[in-house]
Design a protein around this motif. Structure first.
Motif, PDB file in Angstrom:
ATOM      1  N   ARG A  46       2.005   1.321   2.944  1.00 44.22           N
ATOM      2  CA  ARG A  46       2.286   2.745   2.781  1.00 44.22           C
ATOM      3  C   ARG A  46       1.183   3.408   1.947  1.00 44.22           C
ATOM      4  NH1 ARG A  46       7.160   4.268   4.596  1.00 44.22           N
ATOM      5  NH2 ARG A  46       8.819   2.700   4.800  1.00 44.22           N
ATOM      6  N   GLN A  47       0.772   2.719   0.908  1.00 43.26           N
ATOM      7  CA  GLN A  47      -0.292   3.260   0.061  1.00 43.26           C
ATOM      8  C   GLN A  47      -1.589   3.417   0.868  1.00 43.26           C
ATOM      9  OE1 GLN A  47      -1.180   0.818  -3.355  1.00 43.26           O
ATOM     10  NE2 GLN A  47      -2.844   2.148  -4.059  1.00 43.26           N
ATOM     11  N   ALA A  48      -1.903   2.411   1.692  1.00 46.34           N
ATOM     12  CA  ALA A  48      -3.109   2.485   2.518  1.00 46.34           C
ATOM     13  C   ALA A  48      -3.038   3.659   3.481  1.00 46.34           C
ATOM     14  CB  ALA A  48      -3.300   1.174   3.287  1.00 46.34           C
ATOM     15  N   ARG A  49      -1.867   3.839   4.093  1.00 50.42           N
ATOM     16  CA  ARG A  49      -1.717   4.942   5.035  1.00 50.42           C
ATOM     17  C   ARG A  49      -1.930   6.283   4.344  1.00 50.42           C
ATOM     18  NH1 ARG A  49       3.810   5.081   8.173  1.00 50.42           N
ATOM     19  NH2 ARG A  49       4.540   5.636   6.088  1.00 50.42           N
ATOM     20  N   ASP A  50      -1.398   6.435   3.127  1.00 53.77           N
ATOM     21  CA  ASP A  50      -1.586   7.679   2.383  1.00 53.77           C
ATOM     22  C   ASP A  50      -3.060   7.909   2.067  1.00 53.77           C
ATOM     23  OD1 ASP A  50       1.134   8.121   2.451  1.00 53.77           O
ATOM     24  OD2 ASP A  50       1.502   7.330   0.432  1.00 53.77           O
ATOM     25  N   ASP A  53      -4.834   9.059   5.207  1.00 50.75           N
ATOM     26  CA  ASP A  53      -4.535  10.472   5.456  1.00 50.75           C
ATOM     27  C   ASP A  53      -5.352  11.375   4.531  1.00 50.75           C
ATOM     28  OD1 ASP A  53      -2.752   9.751   7.418  1.00 50.75           O
ATOM     29  OD2 ASP A  53      -0.977   9.911   6.112  1.00 50.75           O
ATOM     30  N   ALA A  54      -5.629  10.875   3.326  1.00 53.07           N
ATOM     31  CA  ALA A  54      -6.409  11.656   2.361  1.00 53.07           C
ATOM     32  C   ALA A  54      -7.911  11.493   2.573  1.00 53.07           C
ATOM     33  CB  ALA A  54      -6.040  11.236   0.936  1.00 53.07           C
ATOM     34  N   GLY A  55      -8.314  10.640   3.517  1.00 57.23           N
ATOM     35  CA  GLY A  55      -9.724  10.434   3.790  1.00 57.23           C
ATOM     36  C   GLY A  55     -10.416   9.507   2.821  1.00 57.23           C
ATOM     37  N   ASP A  56      -9.669   8.796   2.000  1.00 63.26           N
ATOM     38  CA  ASP A  56     -10.255   7.874   1.012  1.00 63.26           C
ATOM     39  C   ASP A  56     -10.306   6.477   1.632  1.00 63.26           C
ATOM     40  OD1 ASP A  56     -11.111   6.458  -1.160  1.00 63.26           O
ATOM     41  OD2 ASP A  56      -9.719   7.396  -2.576  1.00 63.26           O
ATOM     42  N   TYR A  57     -11.275   6.241   2.487  1.00 61.63           N
ATOM     43  CA  TYR A  57     -11.342   4.994   3.247  1.00 61.63           C
ATOM     44  C   TYR A  57     -11.687   3.789   2.370  1.00 61.63           C
ATOM     45  CZ  TYR A  57     -11.110   7.674   7.609  1.00 61.63           C
ATOM     46  OH  TYR A  57     -10.701   8.477   8.643  1.00 61.63           O
ATOM     47  N   ASP A  58     -12.526   3.988   1.362  1.00 66.04           N
ATOM     48  CA  ASP A  58     -12.907   2.854   0.513  1.00 66.04           C
ATOM     49  C   ASP A  58     -11.680   2.265  -0.196  1.00 66.04           C
ATOM     50  OD1 ASP A  58     -15.621   2.834   1.098  1.00 66.04           O
ATOM     51  OD2 ASP A  58     -16.080   4.334  -0.427  1.00 66.04           O
ATOM     52  N   ARG A  59     -10.865   3.124  -0.769  1.00 65.20           N
ATOM     53  CA  ARG A  59      -9.673   2.628  -1.456  1.00 65.20           C
ATOM     54  C   ARG A  59      -8.660   2.077  -0.463  1.00 65.20           C
ATOM     55  NH1 ARG A  59      -7.289   7.000  -5.277  1.00 65.20           N
ATOM     56  NH2 ARG A  59      -5.857   5.277  -5.740  1.00 65.20           N
ATOM     57  N   ALA A  60      -8.592   2.692   0.717  1.00 66.04           N
ATOM     58  CA  ALA A  60      -7.674   2.193   1.738  1.00 66.04           C
ATOM     59  C   ALA A  60      -8.066   0.776   2.156  1.00 66.04           C
ATOM     60  CB  ALA A  60      -7.678   3.118   2.949  1.00 66.04           C
ATOM     61  N   ILE A  61      -9.363   0.535   2.290  1.00 66.43           N
ATOM     62  CA  ILE A  61      -9.837  -0.809   2.647  1.00 66.43           C
ATOM     63  C   ILE A  61      -9.448  -1.810   1.562  1.00 66.43           C
ATOM     64  CG2 ILE A  61     -11.909  -2.227   2.923  1.00 66.43           C
ATOM     65  CD1 ILE A  61     -13.181   0.193   4.350  1.00 66.43           C
ATOM     66  N   ALA A  62      -9.632  -1.407   0.312  1.00 69.33           N
ATOM     67  CA  ALA A  62      -9.286  -2.296  -0.795  1.00 69.33           C
ATOM     68  C   ALA A  62      -7.801  -2.636  -0.778  1.00 69.33           C
ATOM     69  CB  ALA A  62      -9.668  -1.644  -2.124  1.00 69.33           C
ATOM     70  N   VAL A  63      -6.973  -1.667  -0.447  1.00 65.61           N
ATOM     71  CA  VAL A  63      -5.529  -1.916  -0.386  1.00 65.61           C
ATOM     72  C   VAL A  63      -5.205  -2.829   0.790  1.00 65.61           C
ATOM     73  CG1 VAL A  63      -3.268  -0.839  -0.046  1.00 65.61           C
ATOM     74  CG2 VAL A  63      -4.944   0.225  -1.575  1.00 65.61           C
ATOM     75  N   TYR A  64      -5.850  -2.593   1.939  1.00 60.49           N
ATOM     76  CA  TYR A  64      -5.640  -3.475   3.093  1.00 60.49           C
ATOM     77  C   TYR A  64      -6.025  -4.917   2.763  1.00 60.49           C
ATOM     78  CZ  TYR A  64      -4.458  -0.300   6.929  1.00 60.49           C
ATOM     79  OH  TYR A  64      -3.818   0.557   7.783  1.00 60.49           O
TER      80      TYR A  64
END
Length: 374
Positions: A46-50, A53-64
């Motif tokens: 859920r955090q990655a999806r948020d 959506d916010a365009g923060d791909y670097d942090r999304a990758i880290a969460v994944y």
């Protein structure tokens, strides 16, 4: 205009329209597949999806990656990482993520397509072709895989096979007809020039709203038949269909320039500069025209924008230096050439290095950098 130049222009024009288009694989795995005891993973996704959506791909990758640590057998998590890496242009890292996804789910056609796309972007055409072929085996109805395969086959010089692949797509009645542009280019490479022109003329009759096909027809008419009037009509048709098509404006400008209608050509190149504000190649073409017309300020603006759009390409820096020299801004010219020199060296381009070093040798500046080519 030589046949090789025509083919290069056309291939650059059409590559990426539908052949290398990226299938959007949902980077957020479905949360419903997790049981209550996997609440930690669910929260991470859920955090990655948020973040996506916010365009923060670097942090999304880290969460994944954190989620993958807890669930190493979920292929969609790795595919999500691959998707985000691809969006960032990090194709090598993306390909590795898709390899991990395929190691878990080896019969997923979408993963193979995405993996092939990354390999193609990296220039690994042989392995990209294999991955596209596997994607086709798994999902024979997906035209995108055929188009991707055709492109890498063209890059390898296998025009006959590429033409067979494109014919398969054409038989499936494609919606916009872009495949016929690739087919015509393959025919051109096979020295079947008249067939290529006839094919394009039939294509624009059938797909009359495809501005790119009209541009390609115009280029073929001008470059092969030498019929500038017919070519100009085709380009103007493309421009009417899409007034923001920079390539249409550029081609019209070239013909007007060749016909000696310089003020009209100037208008078209200026229009191309505006419409092609995100294309370094368009800006270089515009800069070349204005440089030739000794409109050095306009040329400077175009070349400078090209360097910003393609900071790792030496050509815009080399040409920017030339126009600075004409404007007697020697210090700026040397800075541009030094950057071009570094980039040519990184690419192993001996001719480029020698050309720029010759210019630097003649430049009256203490800021010159002399580095022998090893």
């Amino acid at each position: 205009m030589g046949k090789a130049i025509i083919s290069r222009i056309i291939f650059a024009l059409f590559t990426g329209l539908c052949s290398t288009g990226f299938i959007v694989i949902n980077p957020a795995p479905m949360l419903a597949q997790y049981s209550p005891q996997n609440q930690q993973i669910e929260a991470l996704l859920r955090q990655a999806r948020d973040l996506i959506d916010a365009g923060d791909y670097d942090r999304a990758i880290a969460v994944y990656e954190q989620a993958a640590y807890y669930d190493r057998r979920n292929s969609k998590i790795y595919a999500g990482i691959g998707y985000l890496r691809t969006q960032q242009g990090q194709y090598r890292e993306a390909s590795r993520a898709y390899q991990q996804a395929l190691a878990i789910e080896g019969n997923n056609a979408d993963f193979y397509y995405a993996y092939a796309y990354c390999l193609a972007q990296m220039g690994d055409n042989r392995n990209a072709a294999r991955a596209y072929e596997r994607a086709i085996q798994l999902a024979p109805a997906n035209n995108n895989s055929y188009m991707g395969l055709g492109v890498v086959l063209m890059r390898q010089g296998n025009y006959s096979r590429a033409l067979e692949v494109y014919n398969r797509v054409a038989r499936n009645n494609p919606e916009d007809g872009s495949v016929f542009g690739f087919m015509a280019t393959a025919l051109l490479e096979l020295n079947r020039d008249r067939e290529a022109i006839d094919l394009l003329q039939r294509a624009v009759d059938r797909y009359s709203s495809n501005s790119q096909l009209w541009i390609q027809l115009g280029i073929f008419l001008a470059g092969i038949d030498g019929d500038l009037d017919a070519a100009l009509n085709a380009f103007r048709r493309a421009e009417r269909l899409n007034p923001n098509n920079a390539n249409a404006s550029l081609q019209i400008g070239r013909i007007l320039q060749e016909q000696g209608q310089i003020p009209e050509a100037r208008t078209m190149f200026a229009r191309a500069a505006t419409a092609g504000a995100n294309s370094w190649a368009i800006q270089v073409e515009v800069g070349d025209f204005f440089f030739e017309q000794q409109s050095y300020l306009s040329a400077t603006n175009a070349y400078r924008l090209a360097t910003q759009l393609a900071p790792n390409n030496p050509e815009p820096f080399y040409k920017l230096g030339l126009v600075f020299r004409e404007r007697r801004q020697e210090e700026e010219a040397v800075k541009a050439w030094n950057r071009a020199l570094q980039l040519y060296r990184q690419q192993g381009d001996r001719a480029g290095v020698q050309r720029v070093q010759s210019l630097l040798n003649d430049a009256p500046s203490s800021d010159r950098i002399f580095e022998p080519f090893n």
